[in-house]
Structure formats: C-alpha cells, structure tokens
Design an enzyme around this catalytic site. Structure first.
Site, PDB file in Angstrom:
ATOM      1  N   ASP A   1     -57.876 108.822  21.262  1.00  0.00           N
ATOM      2  CA  ASP A   1     -58.959 109.705  20.819  1.00  0.00           C
ATOM      3  C   ASP A   1     -58.708 110.199  19.381  1.00  0.00           C
ATOM      4  OD1 ASP A   1     -61.268 111.350  21.978  1.00  0.00           O
ATOM      5  OD2 ASP A   1     -59.980 112.950  21.225  1.00  0.00           O
TER       6      ASP A   1
ATOM      7  N   GLU B   1     -59.949 105.436  18.169  1.00  0.00           N
ATOM      8  CA  GLU B   1     -61.209 105.982  17.658  1.00  0.00           C
ATOM      9  C   GLU B   1     -60.890 106.514  16.262  1.00  0.00           C
ATOM     10  OE1 GLU B   1     -64.640 109.235  18.877  1.00  0.00           O
ATOM     11  OE2 GLU B   1     -62.564 109.679  19.259  1.00  0.00           O
TER      12      GLU B   1
HETATM   13  C1  GLC Z   1     -63.722 112.025  20.855  1.00  0.00           C
HETATM   14  C2  GLC Z   1     -64.318 111.833  22.232  1.00  0.00           C
HETATM   15  C3  GLC Z   1     -65.244 112.969  22.509  1.00  0.00           C
HETATM   16  C4  GLC Z   1     -64.458 114.247  22.458  1.00  0.00           C
HETATM   17  C5  GLC Z   1     -63.726 114.412  21.138  1.00  0.00           C
HETATM   18  C6  GLC Z   1     -62.694 115.493  21.201  1.00  0.00           C
HETATM   19  O1  GLC Z   1     -64.677 111.911  19.867  1.00  0.00           O
HETATM   20  O2  GLC Z   1     -64.958 110.588  22.314  1.00  0.00           O
HETATM   21  O3  GLC Z   1     -65.869 112.836  23.767  1.00  0.00           O
HETATM   22  O4  GLC Z   1     -65.321 115.342  22.644  1.00  0.00           O
HETATM   23  O5  GLC Z   1     -63.043 113.236  20.779  1.00  0.00           O
HETATM   24  O6  GLC Z   1     -61.606 115.103  21.975  1.00  0.00           O
END
Ligand code: GLC
Length: 517
Positions: free
Chosen positions: A212, A265
């Site tokens: 994440d 991500e």
């Molecule tokens: C990422 C996740 C999202 C979450 C954020 C904070 O973007 O995909 O769902 O709210 O991180 O952890």
C-alpha cells in the site's frame, strides 16, 4: 494513431507474476461465511473453487489484519493477526492451503506506510517523549505560528496531515486519517520490525504482497513545505531513501525459494516515475526493488478511442523505454467500477477483451466478471471516509435475496443484484466471457508474453497486434456508437459479442474482437 512495438520474446522462462492474472478480493464485500452480513475468510474459502474456475492465477486479498476499521483494514493494529470480523489465523492458514490446492497463489495487502493509532507501537510512542518507540513514528514540534509543522494536506477530509497530541505537546504525521499515523522508516528498528511482518506471512506460505502507498515510506526527514503551497503529499513524495528501503524489502523476499513477489501502489504519475520503483541491477536482469508497480492510467481514461488509444500506446512505450513489465487494471476498491464509469454492459464486455489482451500483468477486481456496477448508497448508509462505498457493495452469489449473505449486509447490494449473480442473466453471461478470455490467455502464450504493436486505424476503433514465435492475434475495439469497417482477416477467436466465426470486416458499436487463426 501512432505505432509502437514493445517487448522482446523471452528466451528464458518468465517469472510467474509476469504470466499471472490477479483477482482482487475486498474481504468485507466478497462472501459471508458466518451470516453476519460482513464478508470473511470462511466465505472466501467456500468460493475458492469458483475463483479457480474463472482461470485466474493468483489472489490479492485486501487487508484482513486486526484493525479498528477506520479505513476498513488499511489501519492495521496488528500485522500478524487476523481481525475477528474476518476469522482467525487458523482460517487464514486454511485459506492459504485451499488456494494452493486449487492452483492459486495468494498475495496479501501489506500496509507499510502507516499503522492504526491503536497499534501497540503507536500507543507506546505517544505515551511520552521519552518512550523508546517515540521515533518509530513522525513527531514534530508545532510550526512557527503554533500550527502544523508543514503545509501538507491529508488524503481524507479537508485537514492537514498533522494532528496535535495534547499529552506530549507535539504533532504526529498522517498522510491519510488521523487514525493512521505514519511510521518512521528511517528508524532501523521500524525497518526490521516491518521485515519481520513480511517473514511472518512468508513463513506461512503466502506468495507475496501488494504494498500500500509504498512510495511514501522514505520521506525526507526535513519534511519541507510543498513548494507550490498547501497540497497532497501522496502524489509528490518521491525520495531516494525509499529505493534503499525497497532493496531491503526485496532482499527479504528473495531469501525465500518460492519466488514471492511484491506489487506496489506508487501514486506518482510522471513518465517513468512508477517504473523507477522496480529498481535495476539484479543479476537475473529483473529489477531489485518492487516486482511490479500499478499503472493507474487506464483507470482514468474515458470510454473514447482517442483516450484509450493513447493510454494503451503510452503504457507499452514506457515499458520499452524504462525496461519494465507493466500492469493493467480497470477497477479496484478505491474507484467507481468500470461498468459504472463506462455506462453499459456492452462496454464492460469490450473492456474485458481489452484488459485481458494487453502485454502486462492484469489485475481484475472481484465482481467485474459479474458485470457489477456500483451500488447506490443512501446518505445514512455511507461508511467510508473516502466516499468509496459504491464499488464495495457485497457480491451477490445467489439470484434470490439475500443473495447468499446474512442480513443486514454492511453495505447495500447493487440494483437488480440477482441478475448479477453467477447464475443470473447478466452474471452468467459475463463470467462466461471472462472464463473464455482467461482460457485463451492460458493456452496462447502470445497473449501473455507476445510483443504488442499498435495498428493504424481511423475514427472510433483502436487496434493492436500481439506476436510471439509464429503466432499472431489482432485485437480491435470499437469505442463508438456506429459500425466501423476494419480490414482484419481471419476468425474471431474470441470477442465481446461473438466468437468462433469468420470476421465479416465490420466492428459493431462497443464491440471488441480477437482475430487470428
Ligand atoms: C491505498 C488504499 C486505500 C487506502 C489508502 C490508505 O490507497 O488502496 O484503500 O485508503 O491506501 O491506506
């Protein structure tokens, strides 16, 4: 339209994650094993045969760890245990084993940038300025005006990324909610503790992780103001320190023989920025940081030939220029579903063909194979601080209400939910299409590994070819509302609306075909 060639044919076997199709499960919304209206691990275990029957290769499971659920699991209070809402560690072990028995790999969602404010590390850290864990998080004195230490704005709510803690008279950093304090990865004990959380799951047999907002971990300790005035830190932080930290993480992964992978991500959008998080320099020619980084460009494109023509081209061009392996996704748990964005089931069918014929690792979001739109959420039913409830509606498993769930469900179903069940009219025909496309991807290496080249077209059609060894397939999508003639000779091997017939040279509105022999 421009023409690009991408890729070279592989002489050595490709690593598994390049050839895999991933299936993302949002656990609260997937399947309800205990009848309490919230999805859980027992529910997922029941549905593993269904997932395997689709023809996907691996699962990405959004967080199931202990959490007070301020961000529905993205606020982790214990990385090494399962939240009771979802089940127990024993259930997780059963799920891992069940996936493997069905030939599926399983990857977990690891949240390295922040914990929950209920994590024992943060409870200890905020207890006093002298706490041995004080520096495990990012504490700063107030700015010169007594306000927050810098001008960063949080992702949720109209607020700074800083919350003042009365007990100790300092602010702590949180790029997301105040309930999600950011860890300080510059502290060696934090790095070591987080590596241990990876080992905990790798030792239990998981096949990797989705990391994440992983580009945020190496923040410059100066925490300077954003130069252009108050703004979002999420899409600006891009620090060299993160690369060192990712190499450390990679070393942990590489110490396991079952080839665990990590997809990151990385919310950075300049060309090559996300690809730089794959690193370079490892002896096998692969990078030495993340194995994959998500590419969000396709999720931002409207249903228009010009937009998708450019997006498909740009993703393949960047793959060549930055020597990286791309990912493709159209939906996830943070966005309106693509069936909703594109506005019709026909377009969703054509989109499935587009998604599963890219030279990339595709990520599906559970429910897209059932043609799910978003649910309409009445104001009193809203639960997410980020406004993302619509794409998190429960998956309808049965035609008849309550669709295989205990009531009340934590979020409402989509309208006409029964028709989207796997046995419903829309659901059965869409899953059939996904199964056929996934089967084709499995049996024709050209779709997994072949080179990709854009084909010149006019008007509302975007087309590309895939070639590998002696095999060639050509894919064409009509984004328009009129039939379009296009010269592609051969059989429609698969298509959004017809298959196994000779191509008659005319692409119908919102139709996609894979033509070859
Ligand atoms: C990422 C996740 C999202 C979450 C954020 C904070 O973007 O995909 O769902 O709210 O991180 O952890």
């Amino acid at each position: 339209m421009t023409t690009t060639t991408s890729g070279t044919s592989h002489e050595t076997p490709a690593p598994w994650w390049k050839e895999a199709v991933f299936y993302q499960i949002y656990p609260r919304s997937f399947a309800d094993g205990d009848g309490d209206g919230v999805g859980d691990l027992a529910g997922i275990i029941e549905r593993v045969p269904y997932i395997a029957s689709l023809g996907v290769d691996a699962i990405w499971l959004s967080p199931v760890f202990t959490s007070p659920m301020h961000d529905f699991g993205y606020d982790v209070a214990d990385y090494c245990d399962i939240d009771p809402v979802f089940g127990t560690l024993a259930d997780m072990d059963r799920l891992i084993a069940c996936c493997h028995e069905h030939g599926l790999r399983i990857t977990l969602d690891w949240v390295p940038n922040h914990t929950s404010l209920l994590h024992e590390w943060f409870v200890e850290s905020r207890s006093s300025r002298d706490s041995p864990k004080r520096d495990w998080y990012v504490w700063r004195d107030p700015g010169p005006d007594g306000g927050p230490p810098n001008n960063w704005r949080a992702e949720f709510g109209d607020m700074p990324t800083w919350t003042f803690d009365e007990t100790t008279g300092q602010y702590y950093l949180h790029v997301f909610l105040p309930e999600q304090p950011d860890l300080n990865w510059h502290h060696p004990d934090v790095e070591a503790a987080m590596h241990d959380t990876l080992r905990f799951w790798l030792d239990r047999g998981v096949d990797g992780f989705r990391a994440d907002v992983v580009h945020l971990i190496g923040k410059d300790p100066a925490l300077a103001d954003l130069p252009d005035g108050p703004g979002k830190a999420l899409t600006t932080i891009d620090e060299p320190a993160t690369h060192r930290m990712l190499r450390g993480i990679r070393t942990v992964l590489d110490s396991y023989e079952h080839e665990p992978m990590m997809v990151g991500e990385v919310c950075l959008f300049r060309p090559g920025q996300a690809a730089s998080y794959l690193g370079d320099g490892s002896p096998d020619g692969e990078g030495d940081e993340l194995h994959l980084a998500f590419d969000f460009r396709a999720t931002y494109a409207r249903w228009e030939a010009e937009r998708f023509g450019r997006t498909i081209d740009a993703i393949q061009r960047d793959a060549v220029e930055y020597d990286s392996w791309p990912t493709w996704a159209l939906s996830n748990h943070d966005l309106p579903r693509h069936r909703e964005r594109y506005g019709s089931g026909d377009r969703a069918r054509a989109a499935a063909v587009m998604l599963l014929t890219q030279r990339a690792t595709p990520y599906l979001y559970a429910g897209e194979e059932l043609g799910l739109p978003d649910a309409v959420i009445p104001p009193e039913a809203v639960v997410d601080p980020g406004g993302r409830d619509g794409c998190r509606a429960p998956i309808p498993w049965a035609v008849d209400a309550p669709h295989g769930w205990g009531e009340p469900t934590w979020l409402p179903f989509v309208d006409d939910a029964g028709s989207h069940a796997p046995d419903g009219e829309i659901g059965s025909s869409m899953t059939d299409l996904y199964r056929r496309l996934l089967q084709l991807r499995r049996t024709r290496p050209v779709l997994r590994l072949g080179d990709q080249q854009q084909i010149e077209t006019d008007g509302t059609v975007v087309a590309w070819s895939r070639t590998f060894g002696g095999d060639e397939l050509r894919i064409a999508v009509n984004f328009g509302s009129e039939p379009v003639p296009i010269a592609l000779d051969g059989r429609i091997v698969e298509g959004s609306h017809r298959n196994d017939v000779a191509f008659d040279g005319v692409l119908q509105p919102d139709e996609a075909v894979i033509v070859g022999s």
